[in-house]
Design a protein around this motif. Sequence first.
Motif, PDB file in Angstrom:
ATOM      1  N   VAL A   1      -0.046   9.190  11.341  1.00 10.97           N
ATOM      2  CA  VAL A   1       0.849   8.098  10.950  1.00 10.97           C
ATOM      3  C   VAL A   1       0.141   6.784  11.239  1.00 10.97           C
ATOM      4  O   VAL A   1      -0.437   6.609  12.315  1.00 10.97           O
ATOM      5  CB  VAL A   1       2.183   8.163  11.731  1.00 10.97           C
ATOM      6  N   ARG A   2       0.173   5.851  10.276  1.00  9.50           N
ATOM      7  CA  ARG A   2      -0.466   4.548  10.464  1.00  9.50           C
ATOM      8  C   ARG A   2       0.410   3.444   9.881  1.00  9.50           C
ATOM      9  O   ARG A   2       1.161   3.661   8.938  1.00  9.50           O
ATOM     10  CB  ARG A   2      -1.840   4.508   9.777  1.00  9.50           C
ATOM     11  N   THR A   3       0.265   2.263  10.467  1.00 11.82           N
ATOM     12  CA  THR A   3       0.950   1.076   9.954  1.00 11.82           C
ATOM     13  C   THR A   3      -0.101   0.086   9.479  1.00 11.82           C
ATOM     14  O   THR A   3      -1.079  -0.177  10.186  1.00 11.82           O
ATOM     15  CB  THR A   3       1.833   0.436  11.039  1.00 11.82           C
ATOM     16  N   PHE A   4       0.091  -0.452   8.263  1.00  7.48           N
ATOM     17  CA  PHE A   4      -0.866  -1.378   7.669  1.00  7.48           C
ATOM     18  C   PHE A   4      -0.193  -2.718   7.396  1.00  7.48           C
ATOM     19  O   PHE A   4       0.962  -2.755   6.944  1.00  7.48           O
ATOM     20  CB  PHE A   4      -1.407  -0.832   6.347  1.00  7.48           C
TER      21      PHE A   4
ATOM     22  N   GLY B   1       8.296   0.243   3.862  1.00  9.01           N
ATOM     23  CA  GLY B   1       7.449  -0.602   3.035  1.00  9.01           C
ATOM     24  C   GLY B   1       7.035   0.126   1.767  1.00  9.01           C
ATOM     25  O   GLY B   1       7.641   1.117   1.375  1.00  9.01           O
ATOM     26  N   ALA B   2       5.974  -0.373   1.117  1.00  3.99           N
ATOM     27  CA  ALA B   2       5.539   0.231  -0.139  1.00  3.99           C
ATOM     28  C   ALA B   2       4.047   0.013  -0.345  1.00  3.99           C
ATOM     29  O   ALA B   2       3.492  -0.993   0.088  1.00  3.99           O
ATOM     30  CB  ALA B   2       6.316  -0.359  -1.313  1.00  3.99           C
ATOM     31  N   LEU B   3       3.413   0.971  -1.004  1.00  6.35           N
ATOM     32  CA  LEU B   3       1.999   0.901  -1.373  1.00  6.35           C
ATOM     33  C   LEU B   3       1.889   0.857  -2.883  1.00  6.35           C
ATOM     34  O   LEU B   3       2.743   1.382  -3.599  1.00  6.35           O
ATOM     35  CB  LEU B   3       1.249   2.145  -0.887  1.00  6.35           C
ATOM     36  N   ARG B   4       0.791   0.258  -3.363  1.00  9.32           N
ATOM     37  CA  ARG B   4       0.447   0.359  -4.774  1.00  9.32           C
ATOM     38  C   ARG B   4      -0.836   1.162  -4.898  1.00  9.32           C
ATOM     39  O   ARG B   4      -1.800   0.894  -4.191  1.00  9.32           O
ATOM     40  CB  ARG B   4       0.253  -1.023  -5.394  1.00  9.32           C
ATOM     41  N   LEU B   5      -0.821   2.119  -5.792  1.00  4.68           N
ATOM     42  CA  LEU B   5      -1.974   2.976  -6.015  1.00  4.68           C
ATOM     43  C   LEU B   5      -2.437   2.806  -7.457  1.00  4.68           C
ATOM     44  O   LEU B   5      -1.614   2.710  -8.368  1.00  4.68           O
ATOM     45  CB  LEU B   5      -1.615   4.444  -5.775  1.00  4.68           C
ATOM     46  N   GLU B   6      -3.754   2.796  -7.651  1.00  3.57           N
ATOM     47  CA  GLU B   6      -4.298   2.698  -9.001  1.00  3.57           C
ATOM     48  C   GLU B   6      -5.441   3.688  -9.142  1.00  3.57           C
ATOM     49  O   GLU B   6      -6.302   3.798  -8.267  1.00  3.57           O
ATOM     50  CB  GLU B   6      -4.802   1.287  -9.282  1.00  3.57           C
TER      51      GLU B   6
ATOM     52  N   GLN C   1       3.352  -5.382   0.945  1.00  3.49           N
ATOM     53  CA  GLN C   1       4.170  -5.719   2.100  1.00  3.49           C
ATOM     54  C   GLN C   1       3.787  -4.739   3.212  1.00  3.49           C
ATOM     55  O   GLN C   1       3.261  -3.661   2.930  1.00  3.49           O
ATOM     56  CB  GLN C   1       5.659  -5.576   1.770  1.00  3.49           C
ATOM     57  N   PRO C   2       3.993  -5.100   4.486  1.00  6.89           N
ATOM     58  CA  PRO C   2       3.627  -4.168   5.563  1.00  6.89           C
ATOM     59  C   PRO C   2       4.231  -2.787   5.336  1.00  6.89           C
ATOM     60  O   PRO C   2       5.374  -2.662   4.892  1.00  6.89           O
ATOM     61  CB  PRO C   2       4.205  -4.845   6.806  1.00  6.89           C
ATOM     62  N   VAL C   3       3.460  -1.749   5.638  1.00  4.41           N
ATOM     63  CA  VAL C   3       3.891  -0.397   5.309  1.00  4.41           C
ATOM     64  C   VAL C   3       3.495   0.563   6.430  1.00  4.41           C
ATOM     65  O   VAL C   3       2.463   0.377   7.085  1.00  4.41           O
ATOM     66  CB  VAL C   3       3.260   0.065   3.973  1.00  4.41           C
ATOM     67  N   THR C   4       4.344   1.545   6.668  1.00  2.00           N
ATOM     68  CA  THR C   4       4.024   2.640   7.579  1.00  2.00           C
ATOM     69  C   THR C   4       3.910   3.909   6.752  1.00  2.00           C
ATOM     70  O   THR C   4       4.797   4.214   5.949  1.00  2.00           O
ATOM     71  CB  THR C   4       5.109   2.813   8.649  1.00  2.00           C
TER      72      THR C   4
END
Length: 250
Positions: free
Chosen positions: A9-12, A33-38, A66-69
């Motif tokens: 588990v990581r927080t970015f 939070g949320a990630l964008r993947l391409e 935005q910050p994400v875990t």
Amino acid sequence: MTRKAYSFVRTFPREPAREFTMDRHYLLCASAGALRLEARGQAWLLPPARAALIAAGTTIQVSVPQPVTTASVLFDTGFVPAPPTPLTVFDLSPLARALVTECGAWRESDEPLPAYAETLFTALAAVSRRLAEQPSPVVVPAGRSPELRRALRLTEQRLGSDISFEDVAAEVGLAPRSLARRFEDETGMTWRAVLRRMRVLRAIEELAAGDTPITEIAFTVGYTSLSAFNAAFRQLTARTPTEYRASFRP
């Protein structure tokens, strides 16, 4: 020797796009939070309660709006079969969520997994492959040519304004007819269809970020009518914005 499978588990913090490639099959889940993947000319959003199954050796670009875990599970390529596609984003079922949580007890280590843990990781891989057969429809094209990629960036930057296709075409130096052909050839979609998807994608980011009222989110992403926003959101996700937000918080 590293374990056949392990979890972490990581927080970015908020981060610009960067590329990475894993040498293991990779299950990536956002818990806050949320990630964008391409990858391969397409872009996905990964909010809570969704997961991405990524095949080993697949190069993807990740950005953090935005910050994400995140909770991640990595599988050795000799331990489980390869995913059916290089990258798939899908909804996590209650069973998959429970397995991700249970597998979290085994982190990276040189010690072998106990038989119970191997059973859990094997089950999680099998469930994830099954869920990946029904990918999330919330995906937008990334474009191949510099002109189309710029047109997509300009469109995304102005979602909340009264943006016009003619203005975008002028700024990228193409006639509207030429840019329309680029959209058709490179994305298989019209500019307006891409715009609708981008607005829903941004709305999902806002829904995942906190408790902003849905009416405010609708206006922020460029809708002047809540009913029109709800209709566009439901058409793409098969849920209302309220139902989608509730799915982040099981």
